[in-house]
Write a protein that holds these residues in place. Sequence first.
Motif, PDB file in Angstrom:
ATOM      1  N   ARG A   1      35.204  12.906  -8.243  1.00 52.05           N
ATOM      2  CA  ARG A   1      36.532  12.575  -8.773  1.00 52.05           C
ATOM      3  C   ARG A   1      36.430  12.119 -10.227  1.00 52.05           C
ATOM      4  O   ARG A   1      37.208  12.533 -11.088  1.00 52.05           O
TER       5      ARG A   1
ATOM      6  N   TRP B   1      42.609  13.549  -8.977  1.00 48.40           N
ATOM      7  CA  TRP B   1      43.207  13.969  -7.718  1.00 48.40           C
ATOM      8  C   TRP B   1      43.239  12.795  -6.739  1.00 48.40           C
ATOM      9  O   TRP B   1      42.421  11.888  -6.799  1.00 48.40           O
TER      10      TRP B   1
ATOM     11  N   CYS C   1      41.351  15.408  -1.568  1.00 46.23           N
ATOM     12  CA  CYS C   1      40.493  16.587  -1.680  1.00 46.23           C
ATOM     13  C   CYS C   1      40.183  17.041  -0.257  1.00 46.23           C
ATOM     14  O   CYS C   1      39.709  16.255   0.559  1.00 46.23           O
TER      15      CYS C   1
ATOM     16  N   PHE D   1      42.513  20.433  -4.160  1.00 44.34           N
ATOM     17  CA  PHE D   1      42.738  19.122  -4.755  1.00 44.34           C
ATOM     18  C   PHE D   1      44.238  18.886  -4.869  1.00 44.34           C
ATOM     19  O   PHE D   1      44.966  19.772  -5.307  1.00 44.34           O
TER      20      PHE D   1
END
Length: 106
Positions: A34, A47, A50, A64
Amino acid sequence: MISVKSFYEKNGKIISFDPEENGEDITLKIKKLREELYKLSPNKGAWYTCIITVTSDGKFNIDFDYDEKPEFKYDPSPDKFIDDLKVFPRDKDLVPEWLNDILLKN
């Protein structure tokens, strides 16, 4: 503020498992992913969700989600989402409505 859910399907049944039972720190690796992806597009936001799908033939797909509020077993406090926005800033027009609501209330 990371939640990992892992499961597979066998004979039509969904079976949950702990991806870290062999000693791998998957949560740390997801956190790092991330962070690294955020660096590629700073101020666009990180995001929130996921989903990694791996098929039995070894193919995989990754989705995402940068906009929808993530699902947790227990919702984190609003401060956690505010802190996350400080770590991964977004341009004002990219802040999702649900997060704007949190910001306005706090």
